[in-house]
Design a protein around this motif. Sequence first.
Motif, mmCIF file in Angstrom:
data_model
loop_
_atom_site.group_PDB
_atom_site.id
_atom_site.type_symbol
_atom_site.label_atom_id
_atom_site.label_comp_id
_atom_site.label_asym_id
_atom_site.label_seq_id
_atom_site.Cartn_x
_atom_site.Cartn_y
_atom_site.Cartn_z
ATOM 1 N N ASN A 261 0.831 -1.208 0.000
ATOM 2 C CA ASN A 261 0.000 0.000 0.000
ATOM 3 C C ASN A 261 0.865 1.257 0.000
ATOM 4 O OD1 ASN A 261 -2.680 0.421 -0.169
ATOM 5 N ND2 ASN A 261 -3.148 -0.304 1.889
ATOM 6 N N GLU A 262 0.726 2.114 -0.991
ATOM 7 C CA GLU A 262 1.398 3.413 -1.074
ATOM 8 C C GLU A 262 2.843 3.323 -0.610
ATOM 9 O OE1 GLU A 262 -2.563 6.056 -0.385
ATOM 10 O OE2 GLU A 262 -0.582 6.846 -0.008
ATOM 11 N N THR A 263 3.670 2.795 -1.476
ATOM 12 C CA THR A 263 5.005 2.386 -1.083
ATOM 13 C C THR A 263 6.045 3.473 -1.319
ATOM 14 O OG1 THR A 263 4.397 0.151 -1.696
ATOM 15 C CG2 THR A 263 6.719 0.594 -1.492
ATOM 16 N N TYR A 264 7.019 3.563 -0.388
ATOM 17 C CA TYR A 264 8.229 4.349 -0.581
ATOM 18 C C TYR A 264 9.380 3.345 -0.706
ATOM 19 C CZ TYR A 264 5.313 8.021 1.287
ATOM 20 O OH TYR A 264 4.294 8.900 1.492
ATOM 21 N N LEU A 265 10.282 3.551 -1.647
ATOM 22 C CA LEU A 265 11.332 2.585 -1.907
ATOM 23 C C LEU A 265 12.673 3.075 -1.396
ATOM 24 C CD1 LEU A 265 10.592 1.319 -5.505
ATOM 25 C CD2 LEU A 265 10.118 0.206 -3.348
ATOM 26 N N CYS A 266 13.461 2.139 -0.870
ATOM 27 C CA CYS A 266 14.825 2.442 -0.447
ATOM 28 C C CYS A 266 15.590 1.137 -0.453
ATOM 29 C CB CYS A 266 14.863 3.064 0.950
ATOM 30 S SG CYS A 266 16.524 3.335 1.592
ATOM 31 N N ARG A 267 16.797 1.126 -1.009
ATOM 32 C CA ARG A 267 17.601 -0.083 -1.073
ATOM 33 C C ARG A 267 18.789 0.041 -0.139
ATOM 34 N NH1 ARG A 267 20.693 -1.598 -6.470
ATOM 35 N NH2 ARG A 267 21.962 0.077 -5.663
ATOM 36 N N ASN A 268 19.041 -0.993 0.666
ATOM 37 C CA ASN A 268 20.178 -1.024 1.566
ATOM 38 C C ASN A 268 20.808 -2.407 1.539
ATOM 39 O OD1 ASN A 268 20.342 1.564 3.331
ATOM 40 N ND2 ASN A 268 18.170 1.097 3.232
ATOM 41 N N GLU A 269 22.112 -2.479 1.711
ATOM 42 C CA GLU A 269 22.805 -3.760 1.752
ATOM 43 C C GLU A 269 22.902 -4.225 3.202
ATOM 44 O OE1 GLU A 269 25.604 -3.385 -2.188
ATOM 45 O OE2 GLU A 269 26.507 -3.689 -0.231
ATOM 46 N N THR A 270 22.255 -5.321 3.501
ATOM 47 C CA THR A 270 22.297 -5.845 4.855
ATOM 48 C C THR A 270 22.848 -7.265 4.902
ATOM 49 O OG1 THR A 270 20.031 -6.660 4.646
ATOM 50 C CG2 THR A 270 20.313 -4.448 5.533
ATOM 51 N N GLN A 271 23.120 -7.849 3.762
ATOM 52 C CA GLN A 271 23.686 -9.185 3.731
ATOM 53 C C GLN A 271 24.866 -9.210 2.776
ATOM 54 O OE1 GLN A 271 20.661 -12.031 2.743
ATOM 55 N NE2 GLN A 271 20.262 -12.392 4.897
ATOM 56 N N LYS A 272 25.824 -10.026 3.092
ATOM 57 C CA LYS A 272 26.997 -10.129 2.245
ATOM 58 C C LYS A 272 26.664 -10.779 0.915
ATOM 59 C CE LYS A 272 30.308 -10.382 6.059
ATOM 60 N NZ LYS A 272 31.370 -11.185 6.712
ATOM 61 N N GLU A 273 25.626 -11.616 0.894
ATOM 62 C CA GLU A 273 25.290 -12.329 -0.329
ATOM 63 C C GLU A 273 24.701 -11.414 -1.390
ATOM 64 O OE1 GLU A 273 24.402 -13.194 2.667
ATOM 65 O OE2 GLU A 273 25.530 -15.042 3.036
ATOM 66 N N GLY A 274 24.138 -10.297 -1.029
ATOM 67 C CA GLY A 274 23.534 -9.427 -2.029
ATOM 68 C C GLY A 274 22.806 -8.277 -1.374
ATOM 69 N N SER A 275 22.038 -7.587 -2.166
ATOM 70 C CA SER A 275 21.324 -6.422 -1.670
ATOM 71 C C SER A 275 19.912 -6.796 -1.249
ATOM 72 C CB SER A 275 21.283 -5.332 -2.754
ATOM 73 O OG SER A 275 20.679 -5.836 -3.919
ATOM 74 N N VAL A 276 19.354 -5.966 -0.402
ATOM 75 C CA VAL A 276 18.017 -6.171 0.134
ATOM 76 C C VAL A 276 17.147 -4.992 -0.259
ATOM 77 C CG1 VAL A 276 16.674 -6.246 2.273
ATOM 78 C CG2 VAL A 276 18.715 -7.635 2.050
ATOM 79 N N LEU A 277 15.932 -5.246 -0.631
ATOM 80 C CA LEU A 277 14.970 -4.188 -0.914
ATOM 81 C C LEU A 277 14.183 -3.908 0.360
ATOM 82 C CD1 LEU A 277 13.585 -2.358 -3.056
ATOM 83 C CD2 LEU A 277 11.918 -4.184 -3.346
ATOM 84 N N VAL A 278 14.211 -2.658 0.814
ATOM 85 C CA VAL A 278 13.493 -2.252 2.019
ATOM 86 C C VAL A 278 12.357 -1.336 1.607
ATOM 87 C CG1 VAL A 278 13.663 -1.167 4.289
ATOM 88 C CG2 VAL A 278 15.629 -2.387 3.339
ATOM 89 N N THR A 279 11.126 -1.669 2.007
ATOM 90 C CA THR A 279 9.976 -0.849 1.677
ATOM 91 C C THR A 279 9.257 -0.440 2.959
ATOM 92 O OG1 THR A 279 8.450 -2.716 1.472
ATOM 93 C CG2 THR A 279 9.658 -2.069 -0.503
ATOM 94 N N SER A 280 8.733 0.771 2.942
ATOM 95 C CA SER A 280 7.913 1.242 4.056
ATOM 96 C C SER A 280 6.561 1.664 3.507
ATOM 97 C CB SER A 280 8.576 2.414 4.773
ATOM 98 O OG SER A 280 8.710 3.525 3.901
ATOM 99 N N SER A 281 5.560 1.645 4.364
ATOM 100 C CA SER A 281 4.198 1.841 3.905
ATOM 101 C C SER A 281 3.408 2.692 4.882
ATOM 102 C CB SER A 281 3.516 0.475 3.719
ATOM 103 O OG SER A 281 2.149 0.634 3.436
ATOM 104 N N LEU A 282 2.300 3.213 4.389
ATOM 105 C CA LEU A 282 1.406 3.979 5.253
ATOM 106 C C LEU A 282 0.636 3.089 6.222
ATOM 107 C CD1 LEU A 282 -0.031 6.610 2.734
ATOM 108 C CD2 LEU A 282 1.880 6.831 4.313
ATOM 109 N N ASP A 283 0.812 1.754 6.126
ATOM 110 C CA ASP A 283 0.169 0.861 7.093
ATOM 111 C C ASP A 283 1.049 0.622 8.320
ATOM 112 O OD1 ASP A 283 2.142 -0.750 6.126
ATOM 113 O OD2 ASP A 283 0.846 -2.368 5.470
ATOM 114 N N HIS A 284 2.061 1.508 8.533
ATOM 115 C CA HIS A 284 2.931 1.506 9.708
ATOM 116 C C HIS A 284 3.938 0.361 9.699
ATOM 117 C CE1 HIS A 284 -0.418 3.759 12.201
ATOM 118 N NE2 HIS A 284 -0.421 4.087 10.913
#
Length: 432
Positions: free
Chosen positions: A149-172
């Motif tokens: 729902n109504e997504t904001y996108l941000c990518r951060n590397e949290t694992q050595k194997e690759g990148s992680v997609l982090v999404t936040s939403s208006l549903d808290h």
Amino acid sequence: MEVSSPFPPMKRNKRSLSPPATTIVDLNVDSLAQCATNLSLQDLSNVAMNCKYFRMVAYSDFIWRRLYWERWLQQPPSSSSQKPEVREAYLSMRKDSQQFKFSDPNVVDIRTANSNRFDHILLDKNAIVFSQGSWIRVISIDRPLFPLNETYLCRNETQKEGSVLVTSSLDHSIRLWWKGACRRCFRGSIGPISALSDKLLGDGTGKVLASGGKDGNVSLWSLSSCGRRGQHALKATSYGREKPIRLMSVAGHNTSHLVTVSRDSKVSVWDTNARSSCCVGMTSTLGAPIDMKCHEHLVYVAAGSSITAIDLRKKEKVAIAAVDAKICSFQAMPSKSLFCIGSHGRAMLYDIRMNCGTQKSEPIAELEAGHKGPVNYLHMDPYKIVTGSPKDQHVKIWEADTDARTNSLTCGPEGVTNRRSELGALAVNGVE
């Protein structure tokens, strides 16, 4: 009859009997070049800086011909000159590709069934991640469709194997995606989430992600929390101003300091190492915030019609560059003392050293892009400047060092000027 010699016995030098020592420079250039074929560009650069002999090895045509073929699947152009020019051909081709100097770059045209405009777009190797309204789509092999729902996108590397997609939403909620599925969901935010930090806070293990809410609060989330639902992920919540947080960035000189800009242009600095993650400094800028860039101990905030530089150590403004236009987008390369803004129909390039503290800053270059509307989409790296507007379907590319336009790309079919062919989001690969 045994007769003793009048001369004392000779002592043998054991070192004289051992074979002479062999060093790496005793190998010929061809042998060393064969060994260096597995090195990266950065490693080759390090080898070339050791000595003249190693530089001869690192510049060998044998190495660069292989690199040229692996990168572009074609042989380098032949030359009648006796000088080794394969390296120069590779670097020239690489620079041209970084500046988008090609005639027909369109590789694939993907049409979606959703008629909504694109809100965000990211490039991750061979995957294209974009959002349309309440949907997230990943165009790649073996990757599914992610509804949110109504997504904001941000990518951060949290694992050595690759990148992680982090999404936040208006549903808290905050969700972490990798390997084709949602692996963790964080809940506990008091209000809807409006921003995510551009990097992770902290050093080494135990890094945390920061989020900003529409209620003005800052929350810290541990990415190493146990459990799929992430019940214990929320480490702390700092209660700030009532206005929604618009921008978040991690300070360059201290990875435990977080910089936020709220919708009312208040700039706050948070110490996340403190027990209560308290606000340790606050100032304000003029106009609506557009974007910001942290570099070392400074943060550059674009708002209204000015760029403000703030010293994060003293928590005070150190310079203001006023521009004669409404800022629609902002990009900066502080290491080269350059920043670029997008305005109506054009982009302008400024030198930070020449324009600080003046009532009216003069650009060092005006990029007359010819866009029909505001330049809301802007990218800048050491090779190129890319501009785009939501009012037309053209993307313009400029050389960063000469300000010359190198290309103009069309986002939709030629001659079609409907709403679906207008530019809705822009993602550009930076420097390799």
